[in-house]
Design a protein around this motif. Structure first.
Motif, PDB file in Angstrom:
ATOM      1  N   ASP A   1     -27.163 -23.792  15.376  1.00  0.00           N
ATOM      2  CA  ASP A   1     -27.812 -22.480  15.441  1.00  0.00           C
ATOM      3  C   ASP A   1     -28.963 -22.311  14.467  1.00  0.00           C
ATOM      4  O   ASP A   1     -29.359 -21.189  14.166  1.00  0.00           O
ATOM      5  CB  ASP A   1     -26.776 -21.365  15.281  1.00  0.00           C
TER       6      ASP A   1
ATOM      7  N   PRO B   1     -24.870 -16.689  17.581  1.00  0.00           N
ATOM      8  CA  PRO B   1     -26.295 -16.418  17.321  1.00  0.00           C
ATOM      9  C   PRO B   1     -27.183 -16.667  18.542  1.00  0.00           C
ATOM     10  O   PRO B   1     -28.191 -15.984  18.720  1.00  0.00           O
ATOM     11  CB  PRO B   1     -26.637 -17.401  16.190  1.00  0.00           C
TER      12      PRO B   1
ATOM     13  N   LEU C   1     -31.319  -8.953  16.306  1.00  0.00           N
ATOM     14  CA  LEU C   1     -30.101  -9.750  16.189  1.00  0.00           C
ATOM     15  C   LEU C   1     -28.979  -8.903  15.603  1.00  0.00           C
ATOM     16  O   LEU C   1     -27.831  -8.965  16.049  1.00  0.00           O
ATOM     17  CB  LEU C   1     -30.351 -10.971  15.304  1.00  0.00           C
TER      18      LEU C   1
ATOM     19  N   SER D   1     -33.328 -18.183  11.761  1.00  0.00           N
ATOM     20  CA  SER D   1     -32.354 -17.471  12.586  1.00  0.00           C
ATOM     21  C   SER D   1     -31.603 -16.388  11.834  1.00  0.00           C
ATOM     22  O   SER D   1     -31.009 -15.515  12.438  1.00  0.00           O
ATOM     23  CB  SER D   1     -31.402 -18.445  13.283  1.00  0.00           C
ATOM     24  N   LYS D   2     -31.625 -16.429  10.505  1.00  0.00           N
ATOM     25  CA  LYS D   2     -31.007 -15.319   9.753  1.00  0.00           C
ATOM     26  C   LYS D   2     -31.992 -14.875   8.679  1.00  0.00           C
ATOM     27  O   LYS D   2     -31.745 -15.045   7.486  1.00  0.00           O
ATOM     28  CB  LYS D   2     -29.722 -15.773   9.076  1.00  0.00           C
TER      29      LYS D   2
END
Ligand code: AMP
Ligand code: ZN
Ligand code: FE
Ligand code: FE
Length: 282
Positions: free
Chosen positions: A14, A134, A149, A247-248
């Motif tokens: 992810d 995710p 998200l 992604s975060k």
């Protein structure tokens, strides 16, 4: 001084970076060694090894297994794994099948609450064998079904929300065995995140080799706490950023710099294990 980051994710789970991008960032930041630890996968390791070699960075094969012990989730990092080990590959394929099936179930639940996400869109976006929540969150954003998200997790994907599906996990003790039989070292990931210190003695009993003392989400006090636990149980000390690319939020690589002496100790321990197994098979 030489430094390492031993906890990194790519697009093969992810994370958002390719192995080449990740190796490039590692080299630019001056790391001497990097380990790739994608979730339930060693698929990216061949490309990461080549990219690190090209960038003049030492590469360590790794993976992060999602496991559980007595109903608590625990992530077990494996290092110096033999990526051709048949048992490891078979078991990892099984974990990945469970992850893919869970994606199907999450999308069914989303559809049941009238969120028209198509499962193919999640698999296309994930484009890897080890998809997770995710990817569902990203697909929801991409389809314009949620704005962010965070909204995806808050409204649908968090525990006890409509699309949450529990994940079947390998037992931590089996995970440790699996890593060992593939020639690797088993390390408890980010113990400070799960706050599951009470399970450490059982994992040590099962042969745990190390503990991730340094992690982006560990305060200095928590790192100190796990350094003491490592000392007490005679465990190797590891550390890494747990970078997932974008992604975060922001990429975390560079935030944790494990001094290379710990990598030396890991290499010695891995070599000692391998020669012990060879002796036993003579
Ligand atoms: P899974 O292993 O498929 O259950 O997915 C867990 C992943 O989702 C972990 O990497 C978490 O960091 C990530 N995650 C959990 N909650 C959130 C959130 N609110 N926003 C973004 N990522 C999250
Ligand atoms: Zn992850
Ligand atoms: Fe983890
Ligand atoms: Fe991780």
């Amino acid at each position: 001084m030489k430094f390492a980051d031993l906890h990194l994710h790519t697009q093969f789970s992810d994370g958002t970076f390719t192995p080449e991008e990740l190796a490039g960032h590692g080299a630019r930041l001056g790391f001497a060694a990097l380990a790739l630890t994608d979730h339930d996968s060693v698929e990216g390791c061949a490309r990461m090894a080549a990219a690190c070699a090209a960038a003049g960075v030492e590469f360590i094969v790794g993976a992060e297994l999602t496991a559980e012990h007595e109903n608590t989730e625990v992530h077990i990092l494996g290092y110096f794994l033999d990526t051709k080990n048949q048992t490891l590959l078979t078991e990892i394929a099984r974990f990945q099948a469970v992850r893919q099936q869970r994606i199907n179930e999450m999308v069914v639940r989303l559809n049941e609450v009238n969120v028209p996400l198509e499962v193919e869109s999640v698999f296309a976006l994930a484009n890897c064998k080890s998809p997770g929540r995710p990817h569902v969150a990203r697909a929801l954003v991409k389809a314009g079904l949620v704005a962010s998200l965070d909204e995806a997790f808050e409204r649908f994907l968090k525990k006890n929300r409509p699309a949450w599906v529990p994940k079947a996990k390998v037992s931590a003790l089996e995970g440790i065995d699996l890593i060992h039989q593939a020639g690797g070292l088993a390390v408890m990931a980010h113990p400070g995140l799960n706050r599951t210190d009470e399970i450490i003695p059982a994992l040590v009993e099962a042969g745990l080799d190390g503990i991730e003392c340094f992690h982006t989400k560990h305060s200095p006090a928590l790192s100190e706490r796990y350094l003491e636990i490592a000392e007490k149980f005679n465990l190797l000390v590891t550390g890494g950023s747990d970078c997932h690319g974008f992604s975060k939020g922001k990429p975390l690589i560079g935030g944790i710099k494990l001094t290379y002496e710990h990598v030396e100790k890991m290499k010695q321990a891995a070599a000692a294990k391998k020669s012990a197994t060879t002796d036993a098979h003579r």
